[in-house]
Design a protein around this motif. Structure first.
Motif, short mmCIF file in Angstrom:
data_model
loop_
_atom_site.label_atom_id
_atom_site.label_comp_id
_atom_site.label_asym_id
_atom_site.label_seq_id
_atom_site.Cartn_x
_atom_site.Cartn_y
_atom_site.Cartn_z
N GLU A 205 0.82 -1.16 -0.16
CA GLU A 205 -0.08 -0.03 0.00
C GLU A 205 0.89 1.35 -0.03
N ALA A 206 2.07 1.31 0.71
CA ALA A 206 2.76 2.62 0.59
C ALA A 206 3.57 2.77 -0.38
N GLY A 207 3.80 1.63 -1.09
CA GLY A 207 4.62 1.77 -2.60
C GLY A 207 3.89 2.26 -3.54
N ARG A 208 2.65 2.50 -3.41
CA ARG A 208 1.61 3.15 -4.31
C ARG A 208 1.77 4.81 -4.12
N SER A 209 1.92 4.95 -2.85
CA SER A 209 2.04 6.47 -2.23
C SER A 209 3.18 6.99 -2.08
N ILE A 210 4.33 6.20 -1.96
CA ILE A 210 5.77 6.49 -1.53
C ILE A 210 6.51 6.67 -2.91
N GLU A 211 7.08 7.95 -2.94
CA GLU A 211 8.19 7.66 -4.26
C GLU A 211 9.54 7.90 -3.72
N MET A 212 10.34 6.89 -3.93
CA MET A 212 11.70 6.99 -3.63
C MET A 212 12.50 7.72 -4.68
N PRO A 213 13.51 8.33 -4.35
CA PRO A 213 14.29 9.13 -5.27
C PRO A 213 14.85 8.27 -6.46
N THR A 214 14.60 8.66 -7.59
CA THR A 214 15.13 7.98 -9.06
C THR A 214 16.70 7.97 -8.75
N ARG A 215 17.08 6.68 -9.14
CA ARG A 215 18.31 6.55 -9.44
C ARG A 215 18.68 6.64 -10.70
N SER A 216 17.92 6.62 -11.99
CA SER A 216 18.47 6.78 -12.96
C SER A 216 18.06 7.83 -13.55
N SER A 217 18.86 8.65 -14.39
CA SER A 217 18.92 10.01 -14.76
C SER A 217 18.18 10.12 -16.26
N LEU A 218 17.47 8.87 -16.84
CA LEU A 218 17.02 9.04 -17.93
C LEU A 218 15.54 8.76 -17.57
N HIS A 219 14.51 9.46 -18.39
CA HIS A 219 13.25 9.32 -18.38
C HIS A 219 12.82 8.03 -18.83
N PRO A 220 11.67 7.25 -18.37
CA PRO A 220 11.28 5.80 -18.58
C PRO A 220 11.09 5.69 -20.38
N LEU A 221 10.72 6.64 -21.00
CA LEU A 221 10.75 6.63 -22.40
C LEU A 221 12.04 6.68 -23.19
N GLN A 222 12.81 7.55 -22.62
CA GLN A 222 14.13 7.39 -22.88
C GLN A 222 14.91 6.18 -22.91
N GLN A 223 14.54 5.27 -21.83
CA GLN A 223 15.01 4.15 -21.48
C GLN A 223 14.62 3.00 -22.65
N GLU B 243 11.69 -5.41 -17.09
CA GLU B 243 11.86 -4.14 -16.09
C GLU B 243 10.62 -3.85 -15.82
N ALA B 244 9.75 -3.50 -16.75
CA ALA B 244 8.29 -3.01 -16.49
C ALA B 244 7.42 -3.79 -15.29
N LEU B 245 7.77 -5.24 -15.60
CA LEU B 245 6.82 -6.04 -14.69
C LEU B 245 7.51 -5.97 -13.09
N THR B 246 8.81 -6.00 -12.81
CA THR B 246 9.43 -5.97 -11.65
C THR B 246 9.56 -4.53 -11.10
N GLU B 247 9.22 -3.56 -11.90
CA GLU B 247 9.48 -2.01 -11.04
C GLU B 247 8.69 -1.98 -9.90
N ARG B 248 7.46 -2.60 -9.85
CA ARG B 248 6.55 -2.34 -8.82
C ARG B 248 7.10 -3.16 -7.45
N THR B 249 7.84 -4.52 -7.92
CA THR B 249 8.20 -5.50 -6.73
C THR B 249 9.34 -4.67 -6.29
N GLN C 44 10.13 -1.33 -6.06
CA GLN C 44 9.52 -0.51 -5.27
C GLN C 44 9.09 -0.83 -4.01
N GLN C 45 8.52 -1.87 -3.70
CA GLN C 45 8.00 -2.43 -2.52
C GLN C 45 9.24 -2.88 -1.88
N VAL C 46 10.32 -3.52 -2.43
CA VAL C 46 11.30 -3.87 -1.76
C VAL C 46 12.20 -2.60 -1.10
N ARG C 47 12.31 -1.41 -1.82
CA ARG C 47 12.91 -0.34 -1.52
C ARG C 47 12.06 0.36 -0.45
#
Length: 371
Positions: free
Chosen positions: A33-51, A138-144, A146-149
């Motif tokens: 539940e917290a993973g949907r409202s807590i935003e951790m600092p982004t490690r990558s400088s590239l936008h997801p579309l750029q990736q 990467e898209a499928l595991t991003e949510r997992t 996020q929850q781990v972080r």
């Protein structure tokens, strides 16, 4: 008797196991539940579309390389339709081969072409699939991830600073804290505006989206273990509710609240704020001083701006300063904090500085200019 003791301990062990399972299940649910409202600092400088575009360009590069390799030895391949392999046929063969489609209409006929397929094209096929499948994974595991972080962050964060409101006041408060040496990892931003939460995340801060007047939102920010809380929303009534909620969750945290009007200062103090800063009256006083003496106004602005020119700094008394009069210190002493009382430097109670005192001094900061 021993058999009865073993039988008696079974329900207790079962209860402990059930409690541990319930606790781990509850923590996992809270993290999700917290993973949907807590935003951790982004490690990558590239936008997801750029990736994604970068991965597609890599896949296209592998396809072009395979096409050139096949066309360089096109005489070693056989096309069932006309017997010759053109550049278009080479691109077609590379596409169906890398995508593992393999229609079989174009086949390697010579030994050299077959060796190239074994040692060159097959590894390129693996690289091609990794690039494409990696994007999906990467898209499928991003949510997992996020929850781990979030779970790791919530288990480690203690004695941090919670900043409620990332508007003009909140941003400048954060910049001042960072300028004073506070690590970004110890600052948590809470704001109801998604745009502000995203901006805080881009600034390298842990940010939480939600209504800070609700205890659930503050619990996500671990406000119950915070050492300091800055309350800087847009409205005074909202600030009072947030202050009251924070004080109910944390009895020991230092709460600094911002108020727009002087008449709301007593309300914020009654709600639990240790310090209340009135923004409108402070701005009005600064405007009045600017009309009378612009130099004094610029000096005050300089003192309030950390890291440029003159800075107001609170620090402990050094051993060399103990026993001296505040006027004899190398830095200009404005006030002395003794036994939780703030004394003016000219107060007769100050006398000489003592070990354990803290002083508020004016320090000159040299601004480094880029050449």
């Amino acid at each position: 008797m021993r058999q009865d003791e073993k039988t008696a301990t079974r329900p207790a062990k079962t209860s402990v196991l059930r409690y541990l399972w319930y606790r781990s299940h509850r923590e996992a649910r809270d993290d999700a539940e917290a993973g949907r409202s807590i935003e951790m600092p982004t490690r990558s400088s590239l936008h997801p579309l750029q990736q994604v575009l970068r991965r597609l360009m890599l896949a296209l590069g592998v396809l072009v390389l395979t096409t050139l390799i096949v066309y360089a030895d096109h005489s070693g391949y056989n096309d069932n339709s006309d017997g010759t392999v053109t550049f278009l046929d080479s691109a077609y063969y590379a596409t169906v081969t890398l995508s593992t489609t393999g229609y079989g209409d174009i086949t390697p006929a010579s030994d050299g072409a077959r060796l190239v397929n074994i040692f060159v094209i097959t590894p390129l096929r693996v690289v091609f699939l990794i690039i494409l499948v990696g994007t999906t994974l990467e898209a499928l595991t991003e949510r997992t991830r996020q929850q781990v972080r979030v779970h790791r962050w919530r288990s480690r964060i203690r004695d941090h600073i919670v900043v409620v409101g990332y508007g003009t006041k909140g941003r400048h408060a954060v910049r001042t804290l960072i300028g004073q040496g506070v690590d970004k990892a110890r600052i948590v931003v809470v704001d109801s505006q998604r745009k502000a939460v995203t901006a805080a995340g881009d600034d390298g801060l842990v940010s939480i989206s939600g209504d800070a007047t609700r205890s659930e939102t503050l619990l996500k920010a671990e406000a119950q273990t915070a050492s300091r809380v800055i309350v800087a929303p847009q409205r005074d009534d909202t600030a009072a509710l947030i202050t009251l909620t924070v004080r109910q969750l944390n009895r020991h945290a230092t709460i600094v609240a911002a108020a727009r009007e002087d008449e709301n200062v007593p309300l914020l103090r009654q709600s639990g704020a240790d310090t209340v800063v009135t923004s409108s009256s402070s701005a009005g006083r600064l405007l009045g001083v600017s009309m009378v003496s612009p130099v004094v106004a610029r000096t005050l602005e300089d003192l309030m701006t950390l890291g440029a020119g003159l800075d107001l700094v609170e620090r402990p008394v050094t051993q060399a300063e103990a026993g001296k009069n505040p006027r004899d210190c190398t830095e200009l002493v404005m006030a002395v904090v003794r036994d939780r009382k703030v004394l003016d430097y000219s107060d007769d109670q100050v006398g000489t500085l003592r070990p354990g005192d803290r002083v508020v001094t004016v320090r000159h900061v040299v601004v480094e200019t880029e050449e």
